[in-house]
Design a protein around this motif. Structure first.
Motif, PDB file in Angstrom:
ATOM      1  N   LYS A   1     -10.910  95.496  17.808  1.00 30.12           N
ATOM      2  CA  LYS A   1     -11.563  96.738  18.203  1.00 30.12           C
ATOM      3  C   LYS A   1     -10.912  97.238  19.493  1.00 30.12           C
ATOM      4  O   LYS A   1     -10.268  96.477  20.222  1.00 30.12           O
TER       5      LYS A   1
ATOM      6  N   ILE B   1     -25.732  96.836  26.757  1.00 27.73           N
ATOM      7  CA  ILE B   1     -25.136  95.767  25.945  1.00 27.73           C
ATOM      8  C   ILE B   1     -25.529  95.918  24.475  1.00 27.73           C
ATOM      9  O   ILE B   1     -24.702  95.775  23.564  1.00 27.73           O
ATOM     10  N   LYS B   2     -26.804  96.235  24.223  1.00 29.68           N
ATOM     11  CA  LYS B   2     -27.253  96.459  22.840  1.00 29.68           C
ATOM     12  C   LYS B   2     -26.489  97.619  22.193  1.00 29.68           C
ATOM     13  O   LYS B   2     -26.081  97.552  21.036  1.00 29.68           O
ATOM     14  N   SER B   3     -26.304  98.680  22.956  1.00 27.18           N
ATOM     15  CA  SER B   3     -25.595  99.852  22.436  1.00 27.18           C
ATOM     16  C   SER B   3     -24.139  99.523  22.124  1.00 27.18           C
ATOM     17  O   SER B   3     -23.597  99.934  21.085  1.00 27.18           O
ATOM     18  N   ILE B   4     -23.504  98.780  23.010  1.00 26.60           N
ATOM     19  CA  ILE B   4     -22.097  98.414  22.801  1.00 26.60           C
ATOM     20  C   ILE B   4     -21.963  97.504  21.594  1.00 26.60           C
ATOM     21  O   ILE B   4     -21.049  97.663  20.770  1.00 26.60           O
ATOM     22  N   ASN B   5     -22.867  96.543  21.449  1.00 30.50           N
ATOM     23  CA  ASN B   5     -22.815  95.637  20.289  1.00 30.50           C
ATOM     24  C   ASN B   5     -23.006  96.396  18.982  1.00 30.50           C
ATOM     25  O   ASN B   5     -22.352  96.095  17.973  1.00 30.50           O
TER      26      ASN B   5
ATOM     27  N   LEU C   1     -19.721  98.125  18.332  1.00 31.08           N
ATOM     28  CA  LEU C   1     -18.695  97.178  17.884  1.00 31.08           C
ATOM     29  C   LEU C   1     -18.884  96.788  16.423  1.00 31.08           C
ATOM     30  O   LEU C   1     -17.920  96.506  15.706  1.00 31.08           O
ATOM     31  N   SER C   2     -20.128  96.776  15.967  1.00 32.21           N
ATOM     32  CA  SER C   2     -20.420  96.409  14.578  1.00 32.21           C
ATOM     33  C   SER C   2     -20.161  97.546  13.599  1.00 32.21           C
ATOM     34  O   SER C   2     -20.058  97.312  12.394  1.00 32.21           O
TER      35      SER C   2
ATOM     36  N   TYR D   1     -10.273  93.994  21.756  1.00 31.78           N
ATOM     37  CA  TYR D   1     -11.212  92.890  21.577  1.00 31.78           C
ATOM     38  C   TYR D   1     -11.602  92.772  20.102  1.00 31.78           C
ATOM     39  O   TYR D   1     -12.147  93.722  19.529  1.00 31.78           O
ATOM     40  N   ASN D   2     -11.285  91.630  19.485  1.00 34.52           N
ATOM     41  CA  ASN D   2     -11.646  91.369  18.081  1.00 34.52           C
ATOM     42  C   ASN D   2     -11.258  92.524  17.151  1.00 34.52           C
ATOM     43  O   ASN D   2     -12.053  93.000  16.335  1.00 34.52           O
TER      44      ASN D   2
ATOM     45  N   ILE E   1     -19.919  90.816  27.159  1.00 36.30           N
ATOM     46  CA  ILE E   1     -19.744  90.903  25.710  1.00 36.30           C
ATOM     47  C   ILE E   1     -18.435  90.263  25.267  1.00 36.30           C
ATOM     48  O   ILE E   1     -18.379  89.535  24.273  1.00 36.30           O
ATOM     49  N   THR E   2     -17.365  90.530  25.996  1.00 31.11           N
ATOM     50  CA  THR E   2     -16.035  90.070  25.577  1.00 31.11           C
ATOM     51  C   THR E   2     -15.660  88.708  26.145  1.00 31.11           C
ATOM     52  O   THR E   2     -14.641  88.137  25.736  1.00 31.11           O
TER      53      THR E   2
END
Length: 400
Positions: free
Chosen positions: A140, A49-53, A56-57, A137-138, A83-84
């Motif tokens: 992305k 989750i940290k890696s995906i966030n 995404l940033s 998503y957003n 996340i989504t």
């Protein structure tokens, strides 16, 4: 647009090499997308989750490869769902495929594989049970792919078409293929030129070959053309091709075009050159064969290297390379030939002949030329690969 590639799987950090990064980079660059980051993460949902966030940033597109299986350590879909805030839903389409493929009743593992992110586009997997997904998503794009290449590769065409429609300012990637020049020397020549034109560039070094990669968008086409001219003017004698060209491919093309034939006599490379040459489909038209003359006995008995040459100068010598190249061409009755003899290590060296010393013979019906190269402080595999690449490049220059 730029992308981040996330590889999931503890085995990629403990046992296996993650070899997909350059593959994804090249596939994305062909459609104008720059791979900006690569992350390899263990089978841990919080870390994923940290890696995906992070991705995404910092990226427009996130490609996650792996973690889509039915076992307890496959977290990718759950992580994306969290996340989504998109639910996991049961796909009747995937169920229908599984029922047709396996049986009338699905087991628990296959039922789990029918779960997808709500609203996702499905990338069908005809060789496994982990279906790919595309999630918007957003602003992305998140792409989920199975881990094995033989499963996700057939999905790429559909994914490529989808991504191509989303690109607003495609980036063009142009690769100069360069050989027989040290990375530091190449950088000293090309860095000032590239800095003058202010385009994004990278040097990718391999075993006595390099790629000089330039990235630019449409508005910078004129600048790129000027840069290309300057680069070719400064290192024209070391460029053997562009973009997808390989040494074995350009050699094969030249030999085919000129209707010429080739043979090889290898010692320290032990058949590697012949292997590379015959990796090209249709190579039987121009490649007659080779001899792996690892011992002095074979050099003398089969290749007809003079016994006095071996005694006076040694197997690793200019004289032996000359006779190997000249004789194999005559034995196989080819237009061109290659010979390689050297010390790949880790042992076998003398004060006069260190590990990494390699001699090459390149022969035609008109002339036989010899060359010497030193690949010092390198391991055995590097020396073999560098020797094979160097031999093919020297042959390329002679044919040209």
């Amino acid at each position: 647009m730029n992308a981040t590639y996330i590889a999931t799987g503890s085995e990629l950090l403990d046992f296996k090499l993650n070899r997909y990064t350059p593959i994804f980079s090249q596939k994305l660059s062909k459609i104008g997308i720059k791979l900006k980051y690569e992350i390899t993460v263990r089978d841990d949902q919080d870390d994923l989750i940290k890696s995906i966030n992070f991705a995404l940033s910092n990226s427009d597109i996130i490609i996650i490869c792996g973690g889509l299986g039915p076992t307890f350590d496959d977290y990718t879909r759950n992580a994306i769902s969290k996340i989504t805030n998109k639910k996991l839903v049961f796909s009747k389409k995937i169920e229908k495929i599984f029922l047709k493929r396996y049986s009338k009743k699905l087991n628990e593992a296959l039922i789990n594989q029918c779960m997808i992110i709500k609203g996702a586009r499905i990338l069908y997997n005809y060789k496994g049970t982990a279906f790919g997904e595309i999630i918007e998503y957003n602003n992305k794009i998140i792409v989920l792919l199975p881990g094995p290449q033989f499963e996700w590769e057939p999905m790429w065409e559909k994914l490529e078409k989808y991504l191509s429609k989303k690109i607003q300012n495609p980036i063009t990637t142009f690769r100069f293929k360069i050989a027989d020049i040290k990375e530091a020397e190449l950088e000293n020549i090309l860095k000032p030129i590239s800095n003058k034109f202010k385009l994004d560039f990278t040097i990718l070094a391999g075993p006595n070959i390099c790629e000089f990669v330039i990235r630019y968008d449409k508005k910078d086409l004129n600048i790129f053309e000027k840069l290309k001219f300057e680069i070719e003017k400064n290192i024209k004698n070391n460029i053997y091709g562009y973009n997808d060209d390989t040494l074995e491919k350009v050699i094969g093309s030249l030999l085919s075009k000129k209707k010429k034939t080739l043979s090889t006599a290898e010692s320290c490379t032990s058949g590697l050159i012949a292997h590379k040459i015959t990796n090209i489909p249709g190579s039987s038209i121009y490649f007659k064969g080779g001899i792996n003359a690892y011992s002095n006995e074979i050099k003398e008995r089969i290749l007809k290297v003079n016994n006095l040459t071996l005694k006076k100068y040694g197997a690793v010598s200019e004289q032996t390379a000359f006779e190997m190249a000249n004789n194999i061409r005559e034995i196989f009755d080819t237009d061109f030939s290659i010979s390689v003899t050297g010390i790949a290590g880790p042992g076998g060296q003398t004060p006069q002949k260190p590990v990494g010393l390699v001699y090459f013979g390149i022969s035609s019906k008109k002339i036989t030329q010899t060359y010497k190269r030193l690949f010092l402080n390198r391991d055995r595999q590097y020396i073999k690969e560098a020797s094979a690449n160097t031999a093919m490049f020297l042959l390329y220059k002679m044919i040209k």
